[in-house]
Design an enzyme around this catalytic site. Structure first.
Site, PDB file in Angstrom:
ATOM      1  N   THR A 112       0.864  -1.178   0.000  1.00  0.00           N
ATOM      2  CA  THR A 112       0.000   0.000   0.000  1.00  0.00           C
ATOM      3  C   THR A 112       0.901   1.230   0.000  1.00  0.00           C
ATOM      4  OG1 THR A 112      -1.622   1.245   1.260  1.00  0.00           O
ATOM      5  CG2 THR A 112      -0.380  -0.389   2.504  1.00  0.00           C
ATOM      6  N   HIS A 159       1.886 -11.771  14.036  1.00  0.00           N
ATOM      7  CA  HIS A 159       2.835 -12.324  15.030  1.00  0.00           C
ATOM      8  C   HIS A 159       2.591 -13.803  15.301  1.00  0.00           C
ATOM      9  CE1 HIS A 159       6.076 -12.014  17.703  1.00  0.00           C
ATOM     10  NE2 HIS A 159       5.813 -10.839  18.257  1.00  0.00           N
TER      11      HIS A 159
HETATM   12  N1  CAO Z   1       8.150   8.785  -2.859  1.00  0.00           N
HETATM   13  C1  CAO Z   1       8.182   9.962  -3.510  1.00  0.00           C
HETATM   14  N2  CAO Z   1       7.462  10.186  -4.618  1.00  0.00           N
HETATM   15  C2  CAO Z   1       6.674   9.185  -5.054  1.00  0.00           C
HETATM   16  C3  CAO Z   1       6.609   7.925  -4.430  1.00  0.00           C
HETATM   17  C4  CAO Z   1       7.391   7.748  -3.276  1.00  0.00           C
HETATM   18  N3  CAO Z   1       7.372   6.620  -2.578  1.00  0.00           N
HETATM   19  N4  CAO Z   1       5.744   7.140  -5.093  1.00  0.00           N
HETATM   20  C5  CAO Z   1       5.277   7.858  -6.108  1.00  0.00           C
HETATM   21  N5  CAO Z   1       5.824   9.102  -6.088  1.00  0.00           N
HETATM   22  C6  CAO Z   1       5.562  10.197  -7.014  1.00  0.00           C
HETATM   23  C7  CAO Z   1       5.860   9.769  -8.419  1.00  0.00           C
HETATM   24  O1  CAO Z   1       7.188  10.037  -8.774  1.00  0.00           O
HETATM   25  C8  CAO Z   1       4.867  10.586  -9.206  1.00  0.00           C
HETATM   26  O2  CAO Z   1       5.379  11.864  -9.441  1.00  0.00           O
HETATM   27  P1  CAO Z   1       5.304  12.496 -10.927  1.00  0.00           P
HETATM   28  O3  CAO Z   1       3.841  12.535 -11.248  1.00  0.00           O
HETATM   29  O4  CAO Z   1       5.960  13.823 -10.746  1.00  0.00           O
HETATM   30  O5  CAO Z   1       6.046  11.558 -11.805  1.00  0.00           O
HETATM   31  C9  CAO Z   1       3.664  10.731  -8.291  1.00  0.00           C
HETATM   32  O6  CAO Z   1       4.167  10.488  -6.991  1.00  0.00           O
HETATM   33  C10 CAO Z   1       2.552   9.734  -8.629  1.00  0.00           C
HETATM   34  O7  CAO Z   1       3.131   8.477  -8.604  1.00  0.00           O
HETATM   35  P2  CAO Z   1       2.674   7.227  -9.479  1.00  0.00           P
HETATM   36  O8  CAO Z   1       2.099   7.631 -10.782  1.00  0.00           O
HETATM   37  O9  CAO Z   1       3.803   6.260  -9.458  1.00  0.00           O
HETATM   38  O10 CAO Z   1       1.519   6.657  -8.656  1.00  0.00           O
HETATM   39  P3  CAO Z   1       1.657   5.968  -7.235  1.00  0.00           P
HETATM   40  O11 CAO Z   1       2.530   4.769  -7.303  1.00  0.00           O
HETATM   41  O12 CAO Z   1       1.978   6.958  -6.207  1.00  0.00           O
HETATM   42  O13 CAO Z   1       0.202   5.505  -7.021  1.00  0.00           O
HETATM   43  C11 CAO Z   1      -1.544   3.984  -6.805  1.00  0.00           C
HETATM   44  C12 CAO Z   1      -0.458   4.490  -7.728  1.00  0.00           C
HETATM   45  C13 CAO Z   1      -2.481   3.073  -7.520  1.00  0.00           C
HETATM   46  C14 CAO Z   1      -0.862   3.219  -5.655  1.00  0.00           C
HETATM   47  C15 CAO Z   1      -2.283   5.244  -6.292  1.00  0.00           C
HETATM   48  O14 CAO Z   1      -3.054   5.786  -7.307  1.00  0.00           O
HETATM   49  C16 CAO Z   1      -3.101   5.052  -5.060  1.00  0.00           C
HETATM   50  O15 CAO Z   1      -4.257   4.667  -5.145  1.00  0.00           O
HETATM   51  N6  CAO Z   1      -2.518   5.368  -3.885  1.00  0.00           N
HETATM   52  C17 CAO Z   1      -3.205   5.342  -2.619  1.00  0.00           C
HETATM   53  C18 CAO Z   1      -3.194   3.977  -1.984  1.00  0.00           C
HETATM   54  C19 CAO Z   1      -3.811   4.041  -0.630  1.00  0.00           C
HETATM   55  O16 CAO Z   1      -4.786   4.747  -0.397  1.00  0.00           O
HETATM   56  N7  CAO Z   1      -3.212   3.351   0.337  1.00  0.00           N
HETATM   57  C20 CAO Z   1      -3.629   3.450   1.697  1.00  0.00           C
HETATM   58  C21 CAO Z   1      -4.363   2.242   2.102  1.00  0.00           C
HETATM   59  S1  CAO Z   1      -4.778   2.312   3.785  1.00  0.00           S
HETATM   60  O17 CAO Z   1      -6.097   3.230   3.753  1.00  0.00           O
END
Ligand code: CAO
Length: 245
Positions: free
Chosen positions: A166, A218
């Site tokens: 996540t 765990h």
């Molecule tokens: N550190 C710094 N920057 C990051 C990063 C990280 N770990 N991960 C991604 N980024 C940056 C990327 O470089 C990108 O920047 P640019 O647009 O400038 O290139 C931007 O963030 C978007 O990243 P991405 O296109 O790779 O998308 P993502 O991997 O961040 O997300 C997805 C994809 C499906 C995981 C996302 O849309 C999502 O739904 N995230 C939320 C998940 C969530 O809610 N988790 C919590 C669950 S518990 O409630």
């Protein structure tokens, strides 16, 4: 347990009632069971992704014309598969039904990833991630995330995961404590990487550090194994060439 507090909120100010979406009702019940029934612990760590991020940026330039966006998530999936192969109990489920408690170790690596949608959280699954390269995984996760947002994921596309990632990396934050997606036994939470001064033995140098939060069951895993899993994952992310070793 005490009964849930019953409060007439309207007595204190104006309110609005909004029904929960179908996804939120279903995921809420699952999260509740998993939070209550799993003795879960979270280990936090950092991975140095300075070189990996430079490589990712370079690949993105190379593959821009083909329309492929190489994401940190794709590298994380690949690195997690390698860590799951080294620490197979993280890729298992507890057989509590069978009477004699046993571990079911899976010889397949299907990786779920949490995707935020307007209606709530869903977890599409990249099947056989061990047999796919980072570019293919990047394309698949992009397609699955789009399908998720459009509400078009099939049940098959959301089942069979052996481990979940996540990522809040695109949004922000430092660390969090993800809830395990039962019957899996571990989940990796990832936050936003940031440049920090890191001591190299002689001086502080600026390095891009990725915060990792690994929650584990765990009953199946212990703290030493979790610390080793995170350390190994950190080594892979710091030098991705290690993945072929
Ligand atoms: N550190 C710094 N920057 C990051 C990063 C990280 N770990 N991960 C991604 N980024 C940056 C990327 O470089 C990108 O920047 P640019 O647009 O400038 O290139 C931007 O963030 C978007 O990243 P991405 O296109 O790779 O998308 P993502 O991997 O961040 O997300 C997805 C994809 C499906 C995981 C996302 O849309 C999502 O739904 N995230 C939320 C998940 C969530 O809610 N988790 C919590 C669950 S518990 O409630």
């Amino acid at each position: 347990l005490l009964p849930w507090p019953k409060v007439d909120f309207a007595k204190f100010g104006p309110i609005e009632r909004r029904e929960l979406s179908r996804i939120k009702r279903i995921s809420g019940a699952n999260l509740m069971r998993n939070a209550v029934m799993i003795p879960a612990v979270t280990n936090h760590d950092d991975a140095d992704v300075t070189e990996l991020e430079a490589f990712r940026v370079q690949l993105n330039k190379e593959y821009e014309k083909q329309g492929i966006k190489v994401t940190m998530l794709a590298f994380l999936i690949k690195a997690c598969v390698a860590a799951l192969k080294k620490f197979p109990e993280f890729n298992s489920s507890l057989d509590v039904e069978g009477g004699s408690e046993a571990l079911i170790l899976k010889n397949y690596w299907h990786i779920g990833f949490a995707a935020d949608t307007p209606n709530g959280l869903v977890v599409p699954v990249v099947r056989d991630a061990d047999r796919k390269g980072v570019l293919q995984i990047a394309q698949e996760t992009a397609e699955l995330a789009k399908k998720a947002r459009d509400g078009k994921l099939s049940p098959a596309e959301m089942s069979g995961a052996t481990f979940t990632i996540t990522s809040l990396g695109g949004i922000g934050g430092r660390y969090f404590t993800p809830i395990i997606n039962a019957p899996e036994v571990a989940i990796l939470g990832v936050c936003k990487a940031r440049t920090e001064p890191v001591w190299n033995g002689q001086t502080f140098v600026p390095r891009l550090m990725l915060p990792l939060s690994l929650t584990w069951d765990h009953r199946v895993i212990d703290g030493a194994a979790a610390a080793r899993f995170n350390a190994y994952l950190g080594q892979l992310l710091a030098d991705f060439r290690r993945i072929v070793l």
